[in-house]
Design a protein around this motif. Structure first.
Motif, PDB file in Angstrom:
ATOM      1  N   CYS A 297       0.823  -1.214   0.000  1.00 32.41           N
ATOM      2  CA  CYS A 297       0.000   0.000   0.000  1.00 32.41           C
ATOM      3  C   CYS A 297       0.860   1.269   0.000  1.00 32.41           C
ATOM      4  O   CYS A 297       0.398   2.347  -0.352  1.00 32.41           O
ATOM      5  N   ARG A 298       2.133   1.120   0.443  1.00 34.84           N
ATOM      6  CA  ARG A 298       3.144   2.183   0.431  1.00 34.84           C
ATOM      7  C   ARG A 298       2.868   3.298   1.450  1.00 34.84           C
ATOM      8  O   ARG A 298       3.425   4.388   1.360  1.00 34.84           O
ATOM      9  N   TYR A 299       2.053   3.021   2.469  1.00 29.71           N
ATOM     10  CA  TYR A 299       1.880   3.999   3.545  1.00 29.71           C
ATOM     11  C   TYR A 299       3.183   4.184   4.331  1.00 29.71           C
ATOM     12  O   TYR A 299       3.363   5.194   5.009  1.00 29.71           O
ATOM     13  N   CYS A 300       4.075   3.222   4.237  1.00 33.58           N
ATOM     14  CA  CYS A 300       5.357   3.311   4.930  1.00 33.58           C
ATOM     15  C   CYS A 300       6.358   4.199   4.198  1.00 33.58           C
ATOM     16  O   CYS A 300       7.448   4.479   4.725  1.00 33.58           O
ATOM     17  N   CYS A 350       7.847   3.947   9.616  1.00 28.29           N
ATOM     18  CA  CYS A 350       7.134   2.978   8.781  1.00 28.29           C
ATOM     19  C   CYS A 350       6.113   2.197   9.604  1.00 28.29           C
ATOM     20  O   CYS A 350       4.983   1.959   9.163  1.00 28.29           O
ATOM     21  N   ASN A 353       2.883   3.972  10.492  1.00 25.51           N
ATOM     22  CA  ASN A 353       1.989   4.224   9.355  1.00 25.51           C
ATOM     23  C   ASN A 353       1.446   2.954   8.713  1.00 25.51           C
ATOM     24  O   ASN A 353       0.601   3.028   7.819  1.00 25.51           O
ATOM     25  N   CYS A 354       1.919   1.788   9.127  1.00 24.95           N
ATOM     26  CA  CYS A 354       1.566   0.530   8.452  1.00 24.95           C
ATOM     27  C   CYS A 354       0.160   0.062   8.833  1.00 24.95           C
ATOM     28  O   CYS A 354      -0.104  -0.249  10.002  1.00 24.95           O
ATOM     29  N   PRO A 355      -0.771  -0.020   7.862  1.00 16.80           N
ATOM     30  CA  PRO A 355      -2.137  -0.478   8.161  1.00 16.80           C
ATOM     31  C   PRO A 355      -2.183  -1.941   8.598  1.00 16.80           C
ATOM     32  O   PRO A 355      -3.135  -2.376   9.236  1.00 16.80           O
TER      33      PRO A 355
END
Length: 392
Positions: A297-300, A350, A353-355
């Motif tokens: 998802c690249r939230y990291c 990271c 922010n990781c879902p």
């Protein structure tokens, strides 16, 4: 054979011939066998043939086959500039002229910057005068279409799309690479900009056929319409209107005939809810074998240490879904071309922010240990030294 349009409105066969996998005999390309297959492909309507400077003996073989059968004017030849070997401006001409000699031609239909990983690589070429070089060769007719092939992340791909007025591009894309490499977002970004997209690795080097988990194969076998794993993968790609041409490394008549049949039958947008559910179920069955449950998802991202976290986990997982060597080689390829990759600095951004609530720092450490045994670390160090030398 179905056709899509290039930027000039000219027809491009939906199925392209990836020449990298010409059959070999005693270490050399079996030119007679390859010739029969290429002739059969042309007769079936394939008009896009892809090769590259670094494919051993490949350009020479294709050039010989086309020349002795008077086929050069009937097909589109795509080959690639090995920018990673170029240190000064004069070498651009050197490689291009050598490729033309190998291919026995004085022009290239589709010329690509080979494996651009990021903007940094393109900017280096710009400093060497690549824009003026391309313009001169297009005006003289020696290059008909200019593009680039890509291995990297979505963000860098979109930056590259906007860095030049490209005629086309080439990406790795299949139903497992929807959120990695250029990904579906990259495919759609190119389409929105009117840039045709050529697809490589539609079967991930055959792994979406030969290395499917039993559950994934069972799902396909139970589906009311019987199709092989290869056909499902090809149809998933070819029915997408954003896809211009799908390359296949065909080295048998049976494979060629099967792929031609698929590319002749497939209809744009033919997948409905049931087909998409099947592909999603197959994807989940493959993902169930993953080492790290990263959804890319690249939230990291971005990582303060400039580490491609999803890309690293993708390669780590490939060690278990495909093979150890496949995961390691992909990691080496993607990481080695990055000049500014540093070690994890342990900031923990990271993880916050990781879902998926992954313990990213621990997983990265485990991934690096698995992906980089001592001999890979030695190779990686050598490639980075080489990159620094080429930048001087």
């Amino acid at each position: 054979m179905k056709y899509r349009k290039n930027k000039k409105g000219e027809p491009v066969s939906l199925l392209g011939y990836g020449c990298m996998r010409f059959s070999r005999k005693a270490g050399k390309i079996d030119i007679d066998k390859a010739e029969k297959e290429v002739l059969h492909a042309v007769e079936a309507g394939i008009n896009y043939f892809d090769t590259a400077y670094l494919y051993p003996g490949n350009e020479v073989a294709l050039g010989e086959i086309l020349a002795r059968n008077s086929l050069r004017e009937k097909v589109n030849v795509a080959t690639k500039l090995p920018h990673y070997l170029i240190k000064n401006a004069s070498q651009i001409d050197k490689f291009f002229e050598e490729e033309c000699r190998r291919l026995q031609t004085d022009y290239i239909d589709y010329y690509l910057m080979h494996m651009l990983p990021n903007m940094e690589a393109w900017e280096k070429l710009e400093r060497l005068g690549i824009r003026e070089w391309i313009q001169n060769h297009k005006e003289s007719g020696r290059i008909r279409q200019i593009g680039f092939s890509f291995h990297g992340n979505t963000e860098e791909f979109i930056k590259l799309l906007d860095a030049y007025d490209w005629d086309f591009c080439m990406i790795q894309y299949n139903y497992m690479d929807v959120k990695t490499q250029a990904g579906q977002a990259g495919l759609h970004a190119a389409y929105e900009r009117g840039i045709p997209v050529i697809i490589m690795e539609p079967l991930r080097g055959g792994k979406l056929v030969d290395m499917l988990p039993k559950e994934a194969k069972s799902l396909m076998e139970k589906y009311p319409v019987r199709r092989s794993p290869a056909e499902w993968a090809f149809r998933w790609l070819m029915q997408q209107p954003e896809v211009t041409c799908v390359l296949s490394g065909m080295n048998s008549m049976d494979m060629l005939d099967e792929n031609v049949r698929i590319a002749s039958e497939v209809e744009t947008g033919e997948f409905g809810e049931a087909e998409e559910v099947l592909i999603d179920s197959v994807r989940k069955a493959i993902n169930a074998t993953l080492k790290v449950n990263c959804t890319a998802c690249r939230y990291c991202m971005p990582c303060p240490g400039n580490i491609d976290i999803p890309g690293t986990f993708k390669c780590y997982n490939s060690m278990y879904t495909e093979s150890k060597s496949a995961g390691r080689q992909e990691f080496l390829q993607l990481v080695a071309f990055q000049r500014d990759v540093r070690k994890c600095i342990g900031c923990g951004k990271c993880e916050s922010n990781c879902p998926q609530h992954l313990v990213v720092r621990e997983e990265l450490a485990a991934a690096e240990k698995a992906l980089l045994p001592w001999y890979y670390k030695f190779a990686l160090k050598g490639m980075r030294v080489y990159n620094r030398y080429m930048d001087k």
